[in-house]
Design a protein around this motif. Structure first.
Motif, PDB file in Angstrom:
ATOM      1  N   SER A 117      -5.283 -54.298  63.566  1.00 42.65           N
ATOM      2  CA  SER A 117      -6.080 -54.904  62.993  1.00 42.65           C
ATOM      3  C   SER A 117      -5.543 -56.232  61.953  1.00 42.65           C
ATOM      4  CB  SER A 117      -6.416 -53.894  61.808  1.00 42.65           C
ATOM      5  OG  SER A 117      -7.002 -52.918  62.219  1.00 42.65           O
ATOM      6  N   ILE A 118      -4.386 -56.175  61.569  1.00 40.52           N
ATOM      7  CA  ILE A 118      -3.915 -57.438  60.876  1.00 40.52           C
ATOM      8  C   ILE A 118      -3.868 -58.477  61.776  1.00 40.52           C
ATOM      9  CG2 ILE A 118      -1.961 -58.385  59.691  1.00 40.52           C
ATOM     10  CD1 ILE A 118      -1.557 -55.613  58.375  1.00 40.52           C
ATOM     11  N   ARG A 119      -3.293 -58.403  62.977  1.00 41.22           N
ATOM     12  CA  ARG A 119      -3.383 -59.449  63.984  1.00 41.22           C
ATOM     13  C   ARG A 119      -4.589 -59.961  64.246  1.00 41.22           C
ATOM     14  NH1 ARG A 119       1.397 -57.083  68.273  1.00 41.22           N
ATOM     15  NH2 ARG A 119       3.098 -57.881  66.810  1.00 41.22           N
ATOM     16  N   ALA A 120      -5.738 -59.092  64.405  1.00 39.79           N
ATOM     17  CA  ALA A 120      -7.005 -59.614  64.785  1.00 39.79           C
ATOM     18  C   ALA A 120      -7.532 -60.487  63.564  1.00 39.79           C
ATOM     19  CB  ALA A 120      -7.871 -58.250  65.047  1.00 39.79           C
ATOM     20  N   TYR A 121      -7.208 -60.168  62.397  1.00 39.05           N
ATOM     21  CA  TYR A 121      -7.815 -60.710  61.128  1.00 39.05           C
ATOM     22  C   TYR A 121      -7.033 -62.133  61.085  1.00 39.05           C
ATOM     23  CZ  TYR A 121      -9.678 -56.457  59.411  1.00 39.05           C
ATOM     24  OH  TYR A 121     -10.355 -55.177  59.185  1.00 39.05           O
ATOM     25  N   VAL A 181      -3.648 -49.035  51.619  1.00 38.67           N
ATOM     26  CA  VAL A 181      -3.043 -49.684  50.514  1.00 38.67           C
ATOM     27  C   VAL A 181      -2.037 -50.539  51.455  1.00 38.67           C
ATOM     28  CG1 VAL A 181      -1.675 -49.834  48.599  1.00 38.67           C
ATOM     29  CG2 VAL A 181      -3.609 -48.405  48.590  1.00 38.67           C
ATOM     30  N   HIS A 182      -1.150 -49.858  52.219  1.00 34.95           N
ATOM     31  CA  HIS A 182      -0.039 -50.488  52.841  1.00 34.95           C
ATOM     32  C   HIS A 182      -0.658 -51.699  53.763  1.00 34.95           C
ATOM     33  CE1 HIS A 182       3.468 -51.274  55.513  1.00 34.95           C
ATOM     34  NE2 HIS A 182       2.690 -51.076  56.546  1.00 34.95           N
ATOM     35  N   GLN A 183      -1.681 -51.503  54.515  1.00 36.57           N
ATOM     36  CA  GLN A 183      -2.475 -52.483  55.294  1.00 36.57           C
ATOM     37  C   GLN A 183      -2.849 -53.564  54.468  1.00 36.57           C
ATOM     38  OE1 GLN A 183      -5.913 -51.205  57.520  1.00 36.57           O
ATOM     39  NE2 GLN A 183      -5.978 -53.137  58.594  1.00 36.57           N
ATOM     40  N   LEU A 184      -3.490 -53.505  53.220  1.00 37.18           N
ATOM     41  CA  LEU A 184      -3.962 -54.300  52.356  1.00 37.18           C
ATOM     42  C   LEU A 184      -2.531 -55.235  51.906  1.00 37.18           C
ATOM     43  CD1 LEU A 184      -6.390 -52.475  50.161  1.00 37.18           C
ATOM     44  CD2 LEU A 184      -6.848 -54.487  51.562  1.00 37.18           C
ATOM     45  N   LYS A 185      -1.436 -54.637  51.539  1.00 32.86           N
ATOM     46  CA  LYS A 185      -0.394 -55.371  51.021  1.00 32.86           C
ATOM     47  C   LYS A 185       0.214 -56.333  52.158  1.00 32.86           C
ATOM     48  CE  LYS A 185       1.381 -52.323  47.479  1.00 32.86           C
ATOM     49  NZ  LYS A 185       2.509 -51.369  46.993  1.00 32.86           N
ATOM     50  N   VAL A 186       0.395 -55.967  53.396  1.00 30.93           N
ATOM     51  CA  VAL A 186       0.736 -56.507  54.374  1.00 30.93           C
ATOM     52  C   VAL A 186      -0.024 -57.447  54.754  1.00 30.93           C
ATOM     53  CG1 VAL A 186       1.412 -56.567  56.790  1.00 30.93           C
ATOM     54  CG2 VAL A 186       2.186 -54.618  55.492  1.00 30.93           C
ATOM     55  N   PHE A 187      -1.275 -57.324  54.975  1.00 32.75           N
ATOM     56  CA  PHE A 187      -2.399 -58.533  55.169  1.00 32.75           C
ATOM     57  C   PHE A 187      -2.168 -59.570  54.044  1.00 32.75           C
ATOM     58  CE2 PHE A 187      -6.749 -60.219  55.079  1.00 32.75           C
ATOM     59  CZ  PHE A 187      -6.703 -60.853  56.355  1.00 32.75           C
ATOM     60  N   ILE A 188      -2.228 -59.156  52.756  1.00 36.38           N
ATOM     61  CA  ILE A 188      -2.357 -60.230  51.810  1.00 36.38           C
ATOM     62  C   ILE A 188      -1.076 -61.258  51.726  1.00 36.38           C
ATOM     63  CG2 ILE A 188      -2.122 -60.326  49.235  1.00 36.38           C
ATOM     64  CD1 ILE A 188      -4.115 -57.852  49.244  1.00 36.38           C
ATOM     65  N   ILE A 232      -8.073 -53.183  43.247  1.00 31.93           N
ATOM     66  CA  ILE A 232      -6.804 -52.761  44.110  1.00 31.93           C
ATOM     67  C   ILE A 232      -6.237 -54.168  44.386  1.00 31.93           C
ATOM     68  CG2 ILE A 232      -5.505 -51.882  46.078  1.00 31.93           C
ATOM     69  CD1 ILE A 232      -7.337 -49.559  45.917  1.00 31.93           C
ATOM     70  N   VAL A 233      -6.777 -54.974  44.898  1.00 36.35           N
ATOM     71  CA  VAL A 233      -6.377 -56.253  45.729  1.00 36.35           C
ATOM     72  C   VAL A 233      -5.887 -57.353  44.756  1.00 36.35           C
ATOM     73  CG1 VAL A 233      -7.091 -58.237  47.159  1.00 36.35           C
ATOM     74  CG2 VAL A 233      -7.470 -55.895  47.683  1.00 36.35           C
ATOM     75  N   LYS A 234      -6.623 -57.566  43.477  1.00 39.02           N
ATOM     76  CA  LYS A 234      -6.562 -58.558  42.601  1.00 39.02           C
ATOM     77  C   LYS A 234      -5.095 -58.582  42.013  1.00 39.02           C
ATOM     78  CE  LYS A 234     -10.874 -60.447  41.235  1.00 39.02           C
ATOM     79  NZ  LYS A 234     -11.546 -60.706  40.119  1.00 39.02           N
ATOM     80  N   PRO A 235      -4.515 -57.396  41.669  1.00 42.68           N
ATOM     81  CA  PRO A 235      -3.120 -57.638  41.107  1.00 42.68           C
ATOM     82  C   PRO A 235      -2.216 -57.989  42.072  1.00 42.68           C
ATOM     83  CG  PRO A 235      -4.173 -55.596  40.403  1.00 42.68           C
ATOM     84  CD  PRO A 235      -5.150 -56.066  41.462  1.00 42.68           C
ATOM     85  N   LEU A 236      -2.314 -57.752  43.359  1.00 43.84           N
ATOM     86  CA  LEU A 236      -1.568 -58.143  44.357  1.00 43.84           C
ATOM     87  C   LEU A 236      -1.405 -59.416  44.938  1.00 43.84           C
ATOM     88  CD1 LEU A 236      -2.281 -55.069  46.812  1.00 43.84           C
ATOM     89  CD2 LEU A 236      -0.590 -55.239  45.115  1.00 43.84           C
ATOM     90  N   ILE A 237      -2.460 -60.258  44.403  1.00 41.95           N
ATOM     91  CA  ILE A 237      -2.512 -61.783  44.847  1.00 41.95           C
ATOM     92  C   ILE A 237      -2.136 -62.733  43.934  1.00 41.95           C
ATOM     93  CG2 ILE A 237      -4.216 -61.092  46.757  1.00 41.95           C
ATOM     94  CD1 ILE A 237      -6.346 -62.097  44.882  1.00 41.95           C
TER      95      ILE A 237
END
Length: 113
Positions: free
Chosen positions: A6-10, A49-56, A85-90
């Motif tokens: 999924s990450i590679r596709a994005y 959450v793992h997928q989000l962290k890796v992607f970000i 969830i995402v905002k604090p990670l970026i």
């Protein structure tokens, strides 16, 4: 394994957007904008959450100057939770590029279609 695919596709789509921007601007502009429509988003479709962290992390490391804005529209509870969830990670720089349209703005976007 699905997370990596999924990450590679994005990332592939973002690379194509940058390439198209460079081509259309004759090498002057290599940026992309993202419009995310949260209509129909459900808990079952929410990434891990793992997928989000890796992607970000990948986006911030490899596309730091390529992002124009991220426009979020039609966010329901799931979308709002995901943004929380995402905002604090970026980074602050990326966070400033996120525009969340209020729920009453939906009508204006639907009129443009």
């Amino acid at each position: 394994m699905d997370d990596i695919f999924s990450i590679r596709a994005y990332v592939n789509v973002l690379e194509q957007a940058v390439a198209a921007s460079l081509q259309h601007s004759h090498g002057r502009v290599g940026k992309f904008n993202v419009v995310l429509d949260g209509n129909g988003c459900s808990w079952a479709l929410m990434p891990s959450v793992h997928q989000l962290k890796v992607f970000i992390t990948m986006l911030q490391d490899h596309f730091p100057d390529r992002l124009g804005i991220i426009l979020l529209t039609n966010l329901g509870r799931v979308g709002e939770f995901l943004v929380g969830i995402v905002k604090p990670l970026i980074s602050d720089e990326v966070r400033q590029k996120i525009i969340v349209l209020p729920r009453n703005e939906r009508l204006r976007l639907e009129m443009l279609r």
